[in-house]
Scaffold this motif. Structure first.
Motif, PDB file in Angstrom:
ATOM      1  N   GLU A  23      -0.534  -1.510  -2.708  1.00 23.61           N
ATOM      2  CA  GLU A  23       0.372  -0.354  -2.869  1.00 23.61           C
ATOM      3  C   GLU A  23      -0.415   0.863  -3.327  1.00 23.61           C
ATOM      4  O   GLU A  23      -0.141   1.993  -2.905  1.00 23.61           O
ATOM      5  CB  GLU A  23       1.492  -0.604  -3.906  1.00 23.61           C
ATOM      6  CG  GLU A  23       2.265  -1.899  -3.765  1.00 23.61           C
ATOM      7  CD  GLU A  23       1.481  -3.089  -4.300  1.00 23.61           C
ATOM      8  OE1 GLU A  23       0.870  -2.973  -5.372  1.00 23.61           O
ATOM      9  OE2 GLU A  23       1.470  -4.140  -3.623  1.00 23.61           O
ATOM     10  N   GLY A  24      -1.379   0.633  -4.198  1.00 26.26           N
ATOM     11  CA  GLY A  24      -2.203   1.739  -4.686  1.00 26.26           C
ATOM     12  C   GLY A  24      -2.988   2.369  -3.544  1.00 26.26           C
ATOM     13  O   GLY A  24      -3.072   3.596  -3.436  1.00 26.26           O
ATOM     14  N   VAL A  25      -3.553   1.530  -2.689  1.00 25.33           N
ATOM     15  CA  VAL A  25      -4.334   2.058  -1.557  1.00 25.33           C
ATOM     16  C   VAL A  25      -3.413   2.840  -0.624  1.00 25.33           C
ATOM     17  O   VAL A  25      -3.750   3.945  -0.175  1.00 25.33           O
ATOM     18  CB  VAL A  25      -5.035   0.915  -0.784  1.00 25.33           C
ATOM     19  CG1 VAL A  25      -5.752   1.462   0.448  1.00 25.33           C
ATOM     20  CG2 VAL A  25      -6.022   0.181  -1.692  1.00 25.33           C
ATOM     21  N   ALA A  26      -2.220   2.286  -0.356  1.00 22.21           N
ATOM     22  CA  ALA A  26      -1.278   2.974   0.547  1.00 22.21           C
ATOM     23  C   ALA A  26      -0.905   4.337  -0.039  1.00 22.21           C
ATOM     24  O   ALA A  26      -0.806   5.329   0.691  1.00 22.21           O
ATOM     25  CB  ALA A  26      -0.039   2.113   0.755  1.00 22.21           C
ATOM     26  N   ALA A  27      -0.714   4.393  -1.353  1.00 28.92           N
ATOM     27  CA  ALA A  27      -0.355   5.676  -1.968  1.00 28.92           C
ATOM     28  C   ALA A  27      -1.512   6.663  -1.834  1.00 28.92           C
ATOM     29  O   ALA A  27      -1.304   7.844  -1.531  1.00 28.92           O
ATOM     30  CB  ALA A  27       0.004   5.462  -3.437  1.00 28.92           C
TER      31      ALA A  27
ATOM     32  N   GLU B 215      -3.734   6.761   0.452  1.00 33.46           N
ATOM     33  CA  GLU B 215      -3.972   7.114   1.860  1.00 33.46           C
ATOM     34  C   GLU B 215      -3.348   8.460   2.211  1.00 33.46           C
ATOM     35  O   GLU B 215      -3.956   9.280   2.894  1.00 33.46           O
ATOM     36  CB  GLU B 215      -3.396   6.013   2.767  1.00 33.46           C
ATOM     37  CG  GLU B 215      -3.535   6.337   4.248  1.00 33.46           C
ATOM     38  CD  GLU B 215      -3.199   5.149   5.141  1.00 33.46           C
ATOM     39  OE1 GLU B 215      -2.715   4.121   4.624  1.00 33.46           O
ATOM     40  OE2 GLU B 215      -3.429   5.264   6.355  1.00 33.46           O
ATOM     41  N   ALA B 216      -2.145   8.687   1.724  1.00 32.79           N
ATOM     42  CA  ALA B 216      -1.425   9.887   2.137  1.00 32.79           C
ATOM     43  C   ALA B 216      -1.686  11.078   1.212  1.00 32.79           C
ATOM     44  O   ALA B 216      -1.183  12.167   1.454  1.00 32.79           O
ATOM     45  CB  ALA B 216       0.066   9.568   2.150  1.00 32.79           C
ATOM     46  N   SER B 217      -2.504  10.880   0.167  1.00 33.90           N
ATOM     47  CA  SER B 217      -2.477  11.855  -0.924  1.00 33.90           C
ATOM     48  C   SER B 217      -3.569  12.916  -0.916  1.00 33.90           C
ATOM     49  O   SER B 217      -3.413  13.966  -1.521  1.00 33.90           O
ATOM     50  CB  SER B 217      -2.580  11.114  -2.253  1.00 33.90           C
ATOM     51  OG  SER B 217      -3.874  10.533  -2.344  1.00 33.90           O
TER      52      SER B 217
ATOM     53  N   ALA C  40     -10.293  -1.694   2.343  1.00 32.82           N
ATOM     54  CA  ALA C  40      -8.962  -1.109   2.565  1.00 32.82           C
ATOM     55  C   ALA C  40      -9.006   0.403   2.402  1.00 32.82           C
ATOM     56  O   ALA C  40      -8.373   1.142   3.166  1.00 32.82           O
ATOM     57  CB  ALA C  40      -7.960  -1.728   1.587  1.00 32.82           C
ATOM     58  N   LEU C  41      -9.761   0.894   1.422  1.00 30.87           N
ATOM     59  CA  LEU C  41      -9.886   2.349   1.237  1.00 30.87           C
ATOM     60  C   LEU C  41     -10.550   2.978   2.464  1.00 30.87           C
ATOM     61  O   LEU C  41     -10.129   4.033   2.951  1.00 30.87           O
ATOM     62  CB  LEU C  41     -10.715   2.659  -0.022  1.00 30.87           C
ATOM     63  CG  LEU C  41     -10.054   2.305  -1.361  1.00 30.87           C
ATOM     64  CD1 LEU C  41     -11.072   2.340  -2.497  1.00 30.87           C
ATOM     65  CD2 LEU C  41      -8.894   3.280  -1.672  1.00 30.87           C
TER      66      LEU C  41
END
Ligand code: NIG
Length: 402
Positions: free
Chosen positions: A266-270, A272-274, A298-299
């Motif tokens: 979830e941290g990586v997904a957040a 990604e868009a930031s 993943a990053l």
């Protein structure tokens, strides 16, 4: 083309497009402290320069940018390290008043001159490793006077050493002894009393969001108070546990989320868009002997820019060489040598809000560059403990030539 200085014969990794592509026989022209022209020698417009440095086929990169350090502090914690080598854990020691709190006691007891002398010596070591821009945090005062003293010292380090210094207020590093058991009260004191008084000495605000530091909700209060004053924010996120730090950093549009050893999907997904930079600090994982690793694959897949920094501090990372941090980022975290170089230059600049101004060699950027005793970017992460800086240019001034 304006030119006070020409650096010729470069194998140039300008990092201008974010990659470590090398251009052979390149020239960098410098005027008034700024890069004025970059290109192959055959295309150099005619003209003279007052000074020429011939790199003679050596690798030339932007001056390195160390975007996460705690360089100003009193004393050291070698004795604590001896106990950790014998099996004590960082968190156990912190819970018993050692760790960050031991350095808080030593820093409160140190004069401004003593802090300056000790930090200056540490910065000299970092600079000798090729660093031309450094971020320096407060966070070992945890009271108004000492936080201010740390930030004043950090600001003076720049003119004293020639290194570009960016300061970060880390008043919410841990709960000081006088607020023991009252973290919310301490967060209130930081937001209402310390932050307003130190704001003029800080370029950004950081919080240690973790078990030894503050919860994500407490951290969010400090970050909001900073943003209300127009200060950019960053976060020590998920170093010891997945505490929601990366997601919080992304949500508030932080410049960077630092550490990330325990960040989950979830941290990586957040992130990604930031646009938030992931700052990797392999020295801390190494010294803590923590087997957890930041989610580098993943990053990378998510296209999150990854910076690499020393985290130079007396507890988890007494590391004063950015190339050595780059080595550890490759060996322990799986970065490629090219990613490590981008991580210590252009991505680190972005983590400080200085993208395009430092960390690249391109027209308009600061004329900060290093001529290495090397020909390949990979050599920077390959040699261990061998000083590789041949010459350093800071703001157009050739500051060392061996
Ligand atoms: O970046 N994690 C919090 N701060 C430092 C450690 C500080 C200390 O132990 O003195 C870090 O690892």
């Amino acid at each position: 083309v304006g030119r006070d200085l020409l650096v010729t014969g470069c194998r140039l990794a300008s990092m201008a497009d974010g990659t470590a592509t090398v251009m052979d026989d390149a020239v960098v022209a410098v005027a008034a402290g700024t890069v004025s022209w970059v290109g192959p020698a055959f295309a150099l417009p005619a003209g003279t320069a007052s000074r020429v440095v011939d790199a003679a086929g050596r690798l030339v990169t932007p001056g390195l940018v160390d975007c996460h350090t705690h360089l100003v502090f009193g004393g050291h914690r070698a004795e604590e390290y001896r106990r950790r080598l014998a099996g004590a854990t960082y968190e156990e020691l912190a819970r018993h008043g050692d760790g960050i709190l031991a350095t808080v006691r030593a820093t409160r007891a140190a004069s401004e001159d003593e802090l300056m002398e000790a930090a200056g010596a540490r910065l000299a070591a970092l600079a000798a490793s090729g660093v031309t821009t450094v971020e320096v945090k407060s966070g070992y005062g945890l009271d108004l006077d000492t936080e201010l003293r740390m930030l004043r010292v950090a600001r003076q380090l720049g003119p004293a050493t020639g290194v570009r210094v960016v300061t970060t207020f880390l008043g919410a590093h841990t709960v000081p002894e006088e607020f023991a058991g009252r973290p919310d009260d301490y967060v209130g004191y930081v937001c209402s009393t310390v932050l307003p008084a130190v704001a003029g000495f800080a370029d950004a605000v950081d919080v240690f969001c973790d078990r030894v530091g503050f919860t994500a909700d407490q951290a969010a209060l400090v970050l909001a108070a900073a943003q209300e004053r127009g200060l950019p924010v960053k976060l020590h996120a998920d170093q010891l546990s997945d505490s929601g730090g990366a997601a919080l950093a992304a949500r508030v549009g932080a410049l960077s989320a630092d550490h990330l050893e325990h960040t989950g999907p979830e941290g990586v997904a957040a992130l990604e868009a930031s646009g938030t930079v992931a700052v990797l600090l392999p020295g801390a994982a190494y010294v803590l002997a923590d087997p957890a690793r930041p989610p580098v694959a993943a990053l990378r897949a998510a296209g999150v820019p990854m910076a690499v920094a020393t985290a130079a501090n007396p507890g988890t990372s007494p590391l004063l060489s950015l190339p050595l941090a780059m080595h550890l980022a490759c060996r322990l975290f799986g970065l490629t040598p090219e990613e490590a170089l981008a991580g210590a230059t252009c991505h680190a600049a972005r983590a400080l809000g200085l993208a395009e101004r430092v960390g690249v060699i391109a027209p308009g950027a600061a004329a900060d560059l290093v001529v290495w005793d090397a020909t390949e970017p990979t050599e920077l992460v390959y040699w261990l403990g061998r000083p590789l800086c041949r010459a350093v240019v800071r703001g157009g001034q050739v500051t060392s030539l061996v």
